[in-house]
Design a protein around this motif. Structure first.
Motif, PDB file in Angstrom:
ATOM      1  N   SER A  32      -7.899 -42.445  72.772  1.00 47.92           N
ATOM      2  CA  SER A  32      -9.106 -42.325  71.964  1.00 47.92           C
ATOM      3  C   SER A  32      -9.951 -43.599  72.072  1.00 47.92           C
ATOM      4  O   SER A  32     -11.172 -43.531  72.251  1.00 47.92           O
ATOM      5  N   GLN A  36     -13.720 -43.861  73.817  1.00 49.31           N
ATOM      6  CA  GLN A  36     -14.888 -44.369  73.086  1.00 49.31           C
ATOM      7  C   GLN A  36     -15.512 -45.574  73.805  1.00 49.31           C
ATOM      8  O   GLN A  36     -16.729 -45.664  73.939  1.00 49.31           O
ATOM      9  N   SER A  39     -17.449 -44.308  76.743  1.00 53.24           N
ATOM     10  CA  SER A  39     -18.782 -43.721  76.516  1.00 53.24           C
ATOM     11  C   SER A  39     -19.783 -44.802  76.114  1.00 53.24           C
ATOM     12  O   SER A  39     -20.955 -44.706  76.491  1.00 53.24           O
ATOM     13  N   ALA A 240     -13.400 -41.341  66.788  1.00 54.46           N
ATOM     14  CA  ALA A 240     -14.809 -41.712  67.023  1.00 54.46           C
ATOM     15  C   ALA A 240     -15.317 -42.836  66.117  1.00 54.46           C
ATOM     16  O   ALA A 240     -16.488 -42.878  65.773  1.00 54.46           O
ATOM     17  N   THR A 243     -17.676 -45.434  68.359  1.00 58.80           N
ATOM     18  CA  THR A 243     -18.967 -44.848  68.725  1.00 58.80           C
ATOM     19  C   THR A 243     -19.782 -44.598  67.444  1.00 58.80           C
ATOM     20  O   THR A 243     -20.980 -44.830  67.424  1.00 58.80           O
TER      21      THR A 243
END
Ligand code: GLU
Length: 361
Positions: A32, A36, A39, A240, A243
């Motif tokens: 995870s 993140q 991205s 998330a 982000t």
């Protein structure tokens, strides 16, 4: 297209984010984080990761043949665990189309300006080439008094060294609480401004504040924020989170230490962080104190010195104290302590600490 708050950030991932219930590496958590970071990186945000987890990863696979003390365990487990950790990061980043690289460091590497600049140069090159630096302390050789307090301290140094706009400290709690976490009245302190008094939250009866290193986190976070870097303490186990934190349109629960406006030159930043390596002390009189505080670009002259403590050489870091014994800053000495003692109170001498190498708190 999401609009992100910052262009360059440092992210500290704690062992408690990366460890699963058995103390092994929690691959779901790691994936995870990597997703993140990927991205963000692909959206043009440069990310420097400071990752713990070496000792925890090694502990799970190495079965020592004899009883080891804490130092030996740390050395042995981290030697193996760091390899496991970086391998996982490497293959996960590759799956996301990115490359990461490893930077292992020690406290001593921040003491020598040359090593400091070498590290900075390496990480700058990595970022320029789209490679994500993954930093950890070199736990195999950095033991006992040579160690950083923890990776929070290391991440603060890295954020400052790399001129990051923000430092995000990921832990397994939502932030700094204003009371006992089990108390229904308790909530996360959302914003802490520079200089804000936090004593009310650190009362002994609310001792959980100190658990999980929250007290050290707060100290580091404040220091880094005062240098002009936004600091966030957030829950890395939440999906998330990274982000979300950077997304201008979202309001994520976390503690934000608002950056002060003390912009410092690169050399002054290094000096500020070198305090732990100070070799001596310079005590000054009232006249010198007001000159340093009132006049811009004022250097510390021998005429204003009342005493010198400790043994230091030219170029060493020294602490500076006012007449009432309070430390007011740090600087790089232009003379060794023997010459400095000879010059105490003398007029017309070159500065003992030049303005360019002086960092006042
Ligand atoms: N460097 C240590 C490790 O990778 C962790 C230190 C910390 O989490 O503060 O295991």
């Amino acid at each position: 297209m999401t609009s992100y708050r910052y262009k360059r950030i440092a992210v500290k991932v704690g062992s408690n984010v990366l460890a699963g219930p058995e103390g092994d590496l929690d691959l779901k958590s790691l994936s995870s984080i990597v997703r993140q970071v990927s991205s963000l990186q692909q959206a043009g945000v440069e990310v420097i990761l400071v990752s713990s987890g070496a000792v925890a990863s090694g502990r799970n696979v190495v079965k020592p043949t004899r009883k080891l003390d804490a130092v030996d365990q740390r050395q042995l487990f981290s030697a193996v665990g760091q390899a496991i950790l970086i391998n996982e990061y490497y293959s996960l980043f590759r799956k996301n189309g990115l490359t990461c690289g490893q930077v292992l460091t020690t406290k001593e590497n921040f003491q020598s300006r040359r090593h400091y600049l070498n590290q900075k140069n390496c990480m700058t090159l990595m970022l320029e080439n789209g490679i994500i630096p993954i930093v950890n302390e070199n736990d195999t050789i950095s033991v006992t008094e040579l160690m950083f307090t923890d990776n929070d301290e290391l991440s603060g140094l890295i954020a400052s060294m790399m001129d990051a706009e923000a430092l995000i400290i990921l832990s397994n709690v939502d932030g700094i609480y204003n009371g006992h976490p089990d108390d229904p009245e308790t909530s996360v302190i959302r914003t802490i401004h520079p200089g804000e008094d936090l004593k009310q939250y650190i009362a002994p009866e609310k001792s959980t504040f100190g658990r999980g290193g929250m007290l050290t986190k707060t100290t580091i976070a404040r220091k880094v924020a005062e240098e002009g870097i936004e600091v966030y303490i957030a829950n890395g186990k939440k999906p998330a989170i990274l982000t979300g934190l950077l997304d201008c349109s979202k309001d994520i629960v976390c503690t934000h230490f608002v950056a002060g406006n003390k912009a410092s030159s690169a050399i002054k930043k290094w000096i500020a962080h070198s305090e732990g390596f100070a070799k001596g002390e310079i005590h000054i009189n009232e006249g010198c104190l007001s000159a340093l505080l009132d006049k811009d670009a004022s250097s510390l002259l021998p005429v204003g010195v009342t005493s010198i403590e400790g043994i230091f050489e030219k170029g060493d870091i020294v602490k500076i104290f006012d007449p009432s014994g309070h430390q007011i800053g740090v600087g790089k000495a232009q003379y060794g302590s023997a010459s400095a003692i000879d010059l105490i109170g003398k007029k017309g001498q070159k500065p003992l600490v030049h303005y360019d190498y002086l960092y006042l708190d």
